[in-house]
Enzyme design. Structure first.
Site, mmCIF file in Angstrom:
data_model
loop_
_atom_site.group_PDB
_atom_site.id
_atom_site.type_symbol
_atom_site.label_atom_id
_atom_site.label_comp_id
_atom_site.label_asym_id
_atom_site.label_seq_id
_atom_site.Cartn_x
_atom_site.Cartn_y
_atom_site.Cartn_z
ATOM 1 N N ALA A 1 3.597 3.473 3.281
ATOM 2 C CA ALA A 1 2.501 2.783 2.576
ATOM 3 C C ALA A 1 1.273 3.666 2.292
ATOM 4 O O ALA A 1 0.827 3.761 1.141
ATOM 5 C CB ALA A 1 2.121 1.527 3.351
ATOM 6 N N ASP B 1 3.304 -2.080 6.301
ATOM 7 C CA ASP B 1 3.205 -1.964 4.835
ATOM 8 C C ASP B 1 2.235 -2.970 4.247
ATOM 9 O O ASP B 1 1.689 -2.761 3.156
ATOM 10 C CB ASP B 1 4.581 -2.157 4.198
ATOM 11 C CG ASP B 1 5.418 -0.911 4.410
ATOM 12 O OD1 ASP B 1 6.020 -0.784 5.483
ATOM 13 O OD2 ASP B 1 5.411 -0.043 3.519
ATOM 14 N N LYS C 1 9.096 -2.018 7.743
ATOM 15 C CA LYS C 1 10.498 -1.717 7.415
ATOM 16 C C LYS C 1 11.457 -2.730 8.031
ATOM 17 O O LYS C 1 11.275 -3.148 9.175
ATOM 18 C CB LYS C 1 10.816 -0.301 7.917
ATOM 19 C CG LYS C 1 12.202 0.209 7.632
ATOM 20 C CD LYS C 1 12.649 0.064 6.189
ATOM 21 C CE LYS C 1 11.699 0.697 5.205
ATOM 22 N NZ LYS C 1 11.930 0.246 3.805
HETATM 23 O O1 MRU Z 1 10.449 2.064 2.370
HETATM 24 P P1 MRU Z 1 9.505 3.010 3.034
HETATM 25 O O2 MRU Z 1 10.173 4.231 3.589
HETATM 26 O O3 MRU Z 1 8.322 3.332 2.167
HETATM 27 O O4 MRU Z 1 8.965 2.165 4.267
HETATM 28 C C1 MRU Z 1 8.013 2.725 5.119
HETATM 29 C C2 MRU Z 1 7.651 1.871 6.268
HETATM 30 O O5 MRU Z 1 8.095 0.747 6.411
HETATM 31 C C3 MRU Z 1 6.635 2.420 7.194
HETATM 32 O O6 MRU Z 1 6.867 2.000 8.490
HETATM 33 C C4 MRU Z 1 5.264 1.910 6.738
HETATM 34 O O7 MRU Z 1 5.073 2.200 5.377
HETATM 35 C C5 MRU Z 1 4.164 2.441 7.520
HETATM 36 S S1 MRU Z 1 3.811 4.092 7.091
HETATM 37 C C6 MRU Z 1 2.489 4.671 7.924
#
Ligand code: MRU
Length: 344
Positions: A53, A239, A250
């Site tokens: 994110a 996110d 995630k």
């Molecule tokens: O689909 P992605 O790889 O963008 O998902 C990322 C995540 O779910 C992370 O845990 C989240 O963005 C936090 S990043 C500091």
């Protein structure tokens, strides 16, 4: 020579290029890509070359500045309309990560105060500020988190919320990095994170690179390591966080939180305030990104691994209920779900 020099995304202002590491190639190949091309930028976000994110948010700001610097127009209304159109298109790439929306809103807010003469410079300055801001808040999260984990030997994390998901340091992994700087070596169990393997490919890559004791487990092994007393805490990123503390992260995160509750292990969400969505009261209102089913049965295999007639369902995120979250580690300190509203 690496332009990024330890960062994940960057702004080459001399050449007016957005720079990023293509994370789809990791851990086998490290490749920096420099671009001012709209389609390449769109694909970089959509196809998870840039992901996580906060990194998505900052990269969007850089990309918008790069695209606007290329504009031929010298009329304010036209420049603003062009920026708005880019924002509206980019926002569709990843619907759950709120930092994408946050970045477009910030850029439009700055643009509203510009005139034709200072438009490009001010937008460029704002993107540069957002890079620095992200680095500073992740560092703060690391400092608060390292203090909290003073007596902790090992943590479990899900997905990648490390430096590859931000500009530097990360959110969930920042406490581990700061603790290491302070001489405290925390071991990390990294869930592999099906279907896109962010834990196995990215978390393990950056932790091993930093010399941290790292163990990759399949997602369905989290209960085993918890039951056997191998982890003292869980650290995850986020996110989009609703005002009541319900947290989109995630896919699989909510299952880890339920397990942590069962085994009485603290479950911490590392949250920069840029990931709080002030317009969303509870998790049910968060839109969940649905992705292509090929990611489940084909992407990592030489031959399809599911029968042709079987359907797939591929939600990229799930919502962890606030009641399962011990605390949020933020740049403003460690707070509970009930306290979030006090900080906005
Ligand atoms: O689909 P992605 O790889 O963008 O998902 C990322 C995540 O779910 C992370 O845990 C989240 O963005 C936090 S990043 C500091």
């Amino acid at each position: 020579m690496s332009f990024l020099n330890g960062a994940t995304v960057g702004f080459d202002t001399a050449d007016n290029k957005a720079v990023f590491i293509d994370q789809t190639l990791l851990p086998n190949e490290y490749k920096e890509i420099s671009t001012d091309d709209y389609q390449e930028i769109f694909d970089a976000i959509k196809l998870l070359k840039v992901r996580g994110a906060p990194a998505i948010g900052v990269f969007t700001a850089i990309a918008l500045a790069v695209l606007m610097n290329k504009s031929q127009s010298t009329i304010y209304d036209e420049l603003f309309a062009e920026l708005k159109e880019y924002c509206e298109k980019l926002i569709l790439c990843r619907p759950t990560a709120v930092n994408l929306k946050w970045a477009t809103e910030e850029m439009l807010r700055i643009a509203e105060k510009c005139n034709a003469d200072n438009f490009k410079q001010n937008i460029t300055n704002q993107a540069m500020k957002m890079i620095e801001y992200d680095i500073a808040i992740c560092r703060k999260i690391g400092e608060y988190g390292a203090e909290l984990l003073e007596n902790c030997n090992s943590v479990l994390t899900h997905c990648n919320a490390g430096r590859l998901a931000t500009v530097k340091y990360g959110t969930a992994l920042s406490p581990v990095y700061v603790a290491k700087e302070q001489g405290h070596n925390i071991k990390v169990y990294a869930d592999e994170t099906r279907p896109l393997l962010q834990g196995a490919r990215l978390t393990a890559f950056e932790l091993c690179d930093a010399g941290i004791d790292t163990t990759v487990i399949c997602d369905n092994m989290a209960s085993f390591v918890m039951k056997n007393g191998l982890v003292d805490a869980v650290l995850v990123g986020c996110d989009r966080v609703a005002l009541n503390g319900d947290t989109a992260n995630k896919i699989g995160t909510s299952g880890v939180a339920i397990l942590a509750k069962h085994y009485n292990i603290p479950f911490y969400v590392c949250m920069p305030f840029s990931t709080l969505d002030k317009n969303i009261k509870k998790g049910d209102d968060i839109v969940i990104e649905m992705r292509d089913g090929d990611e489940i049965g084909e992407m990592w295999y030489e031959k399809p691994m599911i029968p042709e007639t079987a359907k797939t369902l591929n939600p990229a995120f799930d919502i962890t209920d606030h009641s399962l979250i011990t605390a949020f580690i933020t740049e403003k300190g460690i707070i509970t779900a009930d306290e979030i509203k006090k900080y906005i």
